[in-house]
Design a protein around this motif. Structure first.
Motif, PDB file in Angstrom:
ATOM      1  N   ASP A 181       0.827  -1.212   0.000  1.00 27.12           N
ATOM      2  CA  ASP A 181       0.000   0.000   0.000  1.00 27.12           C
ATOM      3  C   ASP A 181       0.858   1.258   0.000  1.00 27.12           C
ATOM      4  O   ASP A 181       0.559   2.244  -0.697  1.00 27.12           O
ATOM      5  CB  ASP A 181      -0.920   0.001   1.225  1.00 27.12           C
ATOM      6  CG  ASP A 181      -1.949  -1.115   1.189  1.00 27.12           C
ATOM      7  OD1 ASP A 181      -2.340  -1.497   0.062  1.00 27.12           O
ATOM      8  OD2 ASP A 181      -2.351  -1.594   2.255  1.00 27.12           O
ATOM      9  N   VAL A 182       1.958   1.236   0.775  1.00 23.99           N
ATOM     10  CA  VAL A 182       2.853   2.393   0.809  1.00 23.99           C
ATOM     11  C   VAL A 182       3.513   2.598  -0.549  1.00 23.99           C
ATOM     12  O   VAL A 182       3.607   3.722  -1.063  1.00 23.99           O
ATOM     13  CB  VAL A 182       3.920   2.214   1.919  1.00 23.99           C
ATOM     14  CG1 VAL A 182       4.908   3.379   1.890  1.00 23.99           C
ATOM     15  CG2 VAL A 182       3.267   2.099   3.282  1.00 23.99           C
ATOM     16  N   VAL A 183       3.976   1.499  -1.149  1.00 26.34           N
ATOM     17  CA  VAL A 183       4.618   1.597  -2.464  1.00 26.34           C
ATOM     18  C   VAL A 183       3.636   2.122  -3.509  1.00 26.34           C
ATOM     19  O   VAL A 183       3.984   2.953  -4.361  1.00 26.34           O
ATOM     20  CB  VAL A 183       5.186   0.224  -2.880  1.00 26.34           C
ATOM     21  CG1 VAL A 183       5.710   0.282  -4.308  1.00 26.34           C
ATOM     22  CG2 VAL A 183       6.287  -0.214  -1.921  1.00 26.34           C
ATOM     23  N   GLN A 184       2.418   1.657  -3.454  1.00 26.16           N
ATOM     24  CA  GLN A 184       1.410   2.129  -4.412  1.00 26.16           C
ATOM     25  C   GLN A 184       1.147   3.623  -4.240  1.00 26.16           C
ATOM     26  O   GLN A 184       1.012   4.366  -5.227  1.00 26.16           O
ATOM     27  CB  GLN A 184       0.115   1.333  -4.226  1.00 26.16           C
ATOM     28  CG  GLN A 184      -0.975   1.674  -5.233  1.00 26.16           C
ATOM     29  CD  GLN A 184      -0.600   1.285  -6.655  1.00 26.16           C
ATOM     30  OE1 GLN A 184       0.077   0.275  -6.856  1.00 26.16           O
ATOM     31  NE2 GLN A 184      -1.018   2.083  -7.626  1.00 26.16           N
ATOM     32  N   MET A 185       1.088   4.107  -2.998  1.00 30.24           N
ATOM     33  CA  MET A 185       0.875   5.534  -2.768  1.00 30.24           C
ATOM     34  C   MET A 185       2.089   6.353  -3.196  1.00 30.24           C
ATOM     35  O   MET A 185       1.949   7.469  -3.697  1.00 30.24           O
ATOM     36  CB  MET A 185       0.564   5.777  -1.291  1.00 30.24           C
ATOM     37  CG  MET A 185      -0.799   5.258  -0.841  1.00 30.24           C
ATOM     38  SD  MET A 185      -2.169   5.860  -1.872  1.00 30.24           S
ATOM     39  CE  MET A 185      -1.959   7.632  -1.720  1.00 30.24           C
ATOM     40  N   GLU A 186       3.289   5.821  -2.991  1.00 31.82           N
ATOM     41  CA  GLU A 186       4.484   6.516  -3.473  1.00 31.82           C
ATOM     42  C   GLU A 186       4.473   6.615  -4.994  1.00 31.82           C
ATOM     43  O   GLU A 186       4.892   7.635  -5.571  1.00 31.82           O
ATOM     44  CB  GLU A 186       5.738   5.780  -2.998  1.00 31.82           C
ATOM     45  CG  GLU A 186       5.992   5.911  -1.501  1.00 31.82           C
ATOM     46  CD  GLU A 186       7.185   5.094  -1.052  1.00 31.82           C
ATOM     47  OE1 GLU A 186       7.636   4.225  -1.847  1.00 31.82           O
ATOM     48  OE2 GLU A 186       7.666   5.303   0.081  1.00 31.82           O
ATOM     49  N   SER A 187       4.019   5.569  -5.646  1.00 33.65           N
ATOM     50  CA  SER A 187       3.894   5.613  -7.108  1.00 33.65           C
ATOM     51  C   SER A 187       2.876   6.666  -7.543  1.00 33.65           C
ATOM     52  O   SER A 187       3.081   7.373  -8.533  1.00 33.65           O
ATOM     53  CB  SER A 187       3.481   4.232  -7.635  1.00 33.65           C
ATOM     54  OG  SER A 187       3.233   4.269  -9.029  1.00 33.65           O
ATOM     55  N   ASP A 192       1.755  12.021  -9.852  1.00 36.44           N
ATOM     56  CA  ASP A 192       1.198  13.372  -9.727  1.00 36.44           C
ATOM     57  C   ASP A 192       2.277  14.438  -9.863  1.00 36.44           C
ATOM     58  O   ASP A 192       2.025  15.521 -10.412  1.00 36.44           O
ATOM     59  CB  ASP A 192       0.495  13.515  -8.373  1.00 36.44           C
ATOM     60  CG  ASP A 192      -0.767  12.670  -8.293  1.00 36.44           C
ATOM     61  OD1 ASP A 192      -1.253  12.255  -9.360  1.00 36.44           O
ATOM     62  OD2 ASP A 192      -1.245  12.411  -7.167  1.00 36.44           O
ATOM     63  N   GLU A 193       3.478  14.162  -9.369  1.00 33.83           N
ATOM     64  CA  GLU A 193       4.579  15.110  -9.539  1.00 33.83           C
ATOM     65  C   GLU A 193       4.944  15.263 -11.013  1.00 33.83           C
ATOM     66  O   GLU A 193       5.233  16.361 -11.476  1.00 33.83           O
ATOM     67  CB  GLU A 193       5.796  14.640  -8.734  1.00 33.83           C
ATOM     68  CG  GLU A 193       5.625  14.800  -7.227  1.00 33.83           C
ATOM     69  CD  GLU A 193       6.812  14.257  -6.466  1.00 33.83           C
ATOM     70  OE1 GLU A 193       7.589  13.484  -7.077  1.00 33.83           O
ATOM     71  OE2 GLU A 193       6.956  14.587  -5.274  1.00 33.83           O
ATOM     72  N   TYR A 194       4.942  14.132 -11.721  1.00 31.17           N
ATOM     73  CA  TYR A 194       5.205  14.211 -13.162  1.00 31.17           C
ATOM     74  C   TYR A 194       4.118  15.020 -13.877  1.00 31.17           C
ATOM     75  O   TYR A 194       4.422  15.868 -14.732  1.00 31.17           O
ATOM     76  CB  TYR A 194       5.283  12.811 -13.767  1.00 31.17           C
ATOM     77  CG  TYR A 194       5.172  12.814 -15.277  1.00 31.17           C
ATOM     78  CD1 TYR A 194       6.256  13.178 -16.066  1.00 31.17           C
ATOM     79  CD2 TYR A 194       3.965  12.493 -15.900  1.00 31.17           C
ATOM     80  CE1 TYR A 194       6.145  13.211 -17.449  1.00 31.17           C
ATOM     81  CE2 TYR A 194       3.840  12.521 -17.282  1.00 31.17           C
ATOM     82  CZ  TYR A 194       4.939  12.888 -18.043  1.00 31.17           C
ATOM     83  OH  TYR A 194       4.828  12.935 -19.407  1.00 31.17           O
ATOM     84  N   ASN A 195       2.847  14.770 -13.538  1.00 30.67           N
ATOM     85  CA  ASN A 195       1.754  15.512 -14.171  1.00 30.67           C
ATOM     86  C   ASN A 195       1.863  17.007 -13.897  1.00 30.67           C
ATOM     87  O   ASN A 195       1.609  17.836 -14.778  1.00 30.67           O
ATOM     88  CB  ASN A 195       0.406  14.980 -13.671  1.00 30.67           C
ATOM     89  CG  ASN A 195       0.104  13.586 -14.186  1.00 30.67           C
ATOM     90  OD1 ASN A 195       0.599  13.190 -15.243  1.00 30.67           O
ATOM     91  ND2 ASN A 195      -0.681  12.832 -13.435  1.00 30.67           N
ATOM     92  N   LEU A 196       2.258  17.372 -12.676  1.00 29.92           N
ATOM     93  CA  LEU A 196       2.404  18.782 -12.341  1.00 29.92           C
ATOM     94  C   LEU A 196       3.544  19.412 -13.126  1.00 29.92           C
ATOM     95  O   LEU A 196       3.406  20.521 -13.668  1.00 29.92           O
ATOM     96  CB  LEU A 196       2.648  18.941 -10.841  1.00 29.92           C
ATOM     97  CG  LEU A 196       2.869  20.380 -10.344  1.00 29.92           C
ATOM     98  CD1 LEU A 196       1.663  21.249 -10.666  1.00 29.92           C
ATOM     99  CD2 LEU A 196       3.163  20.389  -8.847  1.00 29.92           C
ATOM    100  N   THR A 197       4.670  18.708 -13.213  1.00 22.41           N
ATOM    101  CA  THR A 197       5.811  19.226 -13.987  1.00 22.41           C
ATOM    102  C   THR A 197       5.451  19.375 -15.459  1.00 22.41           C
ATOM    103  O   THR A 197       5.772  20.380 -16.102  1.00 22.41           O
ATOM    104  CB  THR A 197       7.022  18.295 -13.835  1.00 22.41           C
ATOM    105  OG1 THR A 197       7.354  18.160 -12.454  1.00 22.41           O
ATOM    106  CG2 THR A 197       8.223  18.846 -14.589  1.00 22.41           C
TER     107      THR A 197
END
Length: 447
Positions: A181-187, A192-197
């Motif tokens: 679950d943590v890995v999925q949220m990090e992904s 989202d960081e890529y989409n923002l950039t």
């Protein structure tokens, strides 16, 4: 001291200008005032006025004068004895003459009418240029505003994902969540960081395109005014107008007298018609009237005799003449070719006029249809965003309680993001189409 005060005033003014938020109307006004196409059309209007003055001057006679001095030496024929001799002479000729075009197949009159038509067309040409620039800037502005607003949505999505990641990590530490679950949220955060950039890069490109369309300095800062309150007011007024169900045929009939594109096509037909009449006129006989005054001074440098002085010869040798010249063209391939070419251009301009009318009718119908469609789509998307927002809120609560998987939470978040982006897109498209419908109804693009 005065210079310092003026300098401070300019700095404050410049800082105020750079800090202001640019609305859609501000951008269009700036573009119209600073666009190179407008400057170019201003010069063209000045040239059309000059061509009109030239056409008026064509009705006046041409006046010219000439002075010639000639030394001659060597063998020549004596006009009195008709024998050869060897003398050196000096001849000085003076001439003042004028010529008036009496008839040239009405070419001068038609050229005057054509120049007057071009001069009167200048205002329409300027309006057409300004409207085209305003529409282009409006499209570029909406693209830039859409990209900037998308940054806000992407940033909110990233913040929400970071919040969920922090909470998931805390739950993992407490043993309530697993490592997947943590890995999925990090992904999800990385995505989202890529989409923002990516959205920030798109916004920079869109803003650069807007500055280019406005002829605005590329390196100067520009902050767009994308107030959502103003957009909501625009949408409400748009719904009211669209609810009236504008009639395409009535708008088209009324806009024909206002459309710069249609006026431009009609002007091209008239201009080509005058070109055809001028070319036909050059196939007809022409009549011109000319007259002048001539005199000369003569001296034989080989003989040392007495000659009348310059003033005496200038007065006594004076002569006047008056001539009426009739020119009848029998065959001239260039003139026949020009006439046929002008006729073909006139017929082609008529075809272009009909095409412009049809395109204008289609553009009006398309704008009304799009505006009505986008208004309906926006209403549905607003409902969908509200539902997706509620669904995501419930999914996040279930995920926190361990009743929902990370994959299902990701799906719900993506659905909400796509709905918000689609809603924003419908808002921007509706602004453009509603402005176009208002333009076709007689409203000015630049208010």
């Amino acid at each position: 001291m005065k210079r310092i005060i003026i300098l401070i005033g300019w700095i404050l003014l410049a800082s105020g200008v750079s800090a202001q938020s640019w609305s859609l109307d501000d951008c269009m006004k700036y573009a119209v005032w600073h666009a190179t196409d407008v400057k170019r059309e201003t010069i063209n209007a000045r040239q059309r006025k000059q061509d009109y003055h030239h056409a008026v001057a064509a009705f006046l006679p041409t006046v010219a004068c000439g002075v010639q001095g000639q030394y001659a030496w060597g063998r020549n024929i004596d006009p009195e004895t008709n024998t050869y001799n060897n003398v050196t002479t000096f001849n000085n000729y003076y001439q003042l003459y004028a010529e008036l075009n009496v008839f040239d197949g009405f070419a001068t009159i038609n050229a005057f009418k054509q120049a007057r038509l071009s001069r009167d067309y200048s205002a329409t040409a300027m309006q057409k240029t300004q409207d085209n620039i305003a529409i282009d800037v409006m499209q570029k502005y909406v693209d830039a505003a859409y990209a900037e607003a998308s940054i806000r949505i992407a940033s909110e999505k990233l913040n929400e994902s970071k919040r969920m990641l922090a909470k998931t990590k805390r739950q993992y530490e407490l043993g309530e969540k697993g490592r997947p679950d943590v890995v999925q949220m990090e992904s999800q955060v990385a995505e989202d960081e890529y989409n923002l950039t990516h959205q920030e890069n798109v916004a920079k490109q869109s803003l650069l395109a807007l500055k280019s369309a406005m002829n605005y300095p590329v390196h100067d800062e520009m902050k767009l005014d994308i107030s959502y309150n103003d957009n909501e007011k625009e949408q409400e007024s748009s719904r009211l107008t669209i609810g009236d169900k504008p009639n395409t045929e009535s708008i088209y009939i009324n806009f024909q007298n206002l459309s710069p594109d249609l006026k431009s096509a009609e002007y091209e037909v008239e201009r080509a018609w005058y070109d055809y009449k001028i070319a036909k006129g050059r196939l007809l006989p022409s009549l011109s009237l000319s007259g002048g005054i001539t005199t000369n001074y003569y001296k034989n440098l080989s003989l040392k005799g007495q000659y009348d002085g310059f003033a005496s010869q200038f007065r006594n040798n004076r002569g006047e003449y008056l001539a009426l010249t009739l020119s009848i063209p029998i065959y001239n391939s260039d003139r026949w070719h020009s006439m046929k070419k002008a006729r073909n251009n006139w017929q082609l301009a008529q075809v272009n006029l009909e095409e412009t009318r049809r395109k204008l009718h289609d553009q009006i119908a398309q704008a009304i249809m799009d505006a009505e469609g986008y208004a309906k789509e926006l209403q549905q998307m607003q409902k969908k965003v509200a539902s997706d927002s509620l669904a995501y809120h419930m999914s996040s609560r279930k995920f926190e309680e361990g009743m929902l998987s990370t994959f299902d939470l990701h799906t719900s978040a993506q659905t909400l993001l796509e709905s918000r982006i689609k809603e924003l897109q419908m808002q921007m498209l509706l602004v453009i189409k509603q402005r176009l419908v208002g333009y076709y109804q007689g409203e000015r693009l630049i208010k």
